[in-house]
Write an enzyme that holds these catalytic residues in place. Structure first.
Site, PDB file in Angstrom:
ATOM      1  N   HIS A   1      -1.954  -2.417   9.636  1.00  0.00           N
ATOM      2  CA  HIS A   1      -1.448  -1.304   8.825  1.00  0.00           C
ATOM      3  C   HIS A   1      -2.566  -0.333   8.443  1.00  0.00           C
ATOM      4  O   HIS A   1      -2.562   0.244   7.361  1.00  0.00           O
ATOM      5  CB  HIS A   1      -0.685  -1.825   7.604  1.00  0.00           C
ATOM      6  N   ASP A  22       0.815  -1.210   0.000  1.00  0.00           N
ATOM      7  CA  ASP A  22       0.000   0.000   0.000  1.00  0.00           C
ATOM      8  C   ASP A  22       0.853   1.265   0.000  1.00  0.00           C
ATOM      9  O   ASP A  22       0.485   2.264  -0.599  1.00  0.00           O
ATOM     10  CB  ASP A  22      -1.005   0.025   1.158  1.00  0.00           C
TER      11      ASP A  22
END
Length: 64
Positions: free
Chosen positions: A29, A2
């Site tokens: 996360h 990401d």
């Protein structure tokens, strides 16, 4: 993953992002996911986070 996608968004290398996640589960996360969503907002990049929004984005990109 990401963070690299976020970097590509910031460098204007992406027209859209499809990023599926489980909205009912806590992710370690989450901060990175929020950063990716903010970057897409700031750089006006379409963000699909579920099947329906991803389908709409893909249809638009195909017809563009």
């Amino acid at each position: 993953g990401d963070a690299e996608i976020g970097a590509m968004v910031a460098r204007k290398e992406m027209d859209a992002v499809i990023f599926f996640r489980d909205p009912l589960d806590k992710h370690p996360h989450d901060v990175d996911i929020s950063m990716l969503m903010r970057l897409c907002d700031v750089h006006a990049v379409a963000l699909g986070t579920n099947h329906k929004s991803a389908h709409i984005i893909i249809k638009h990109l195909i017809n563009e």
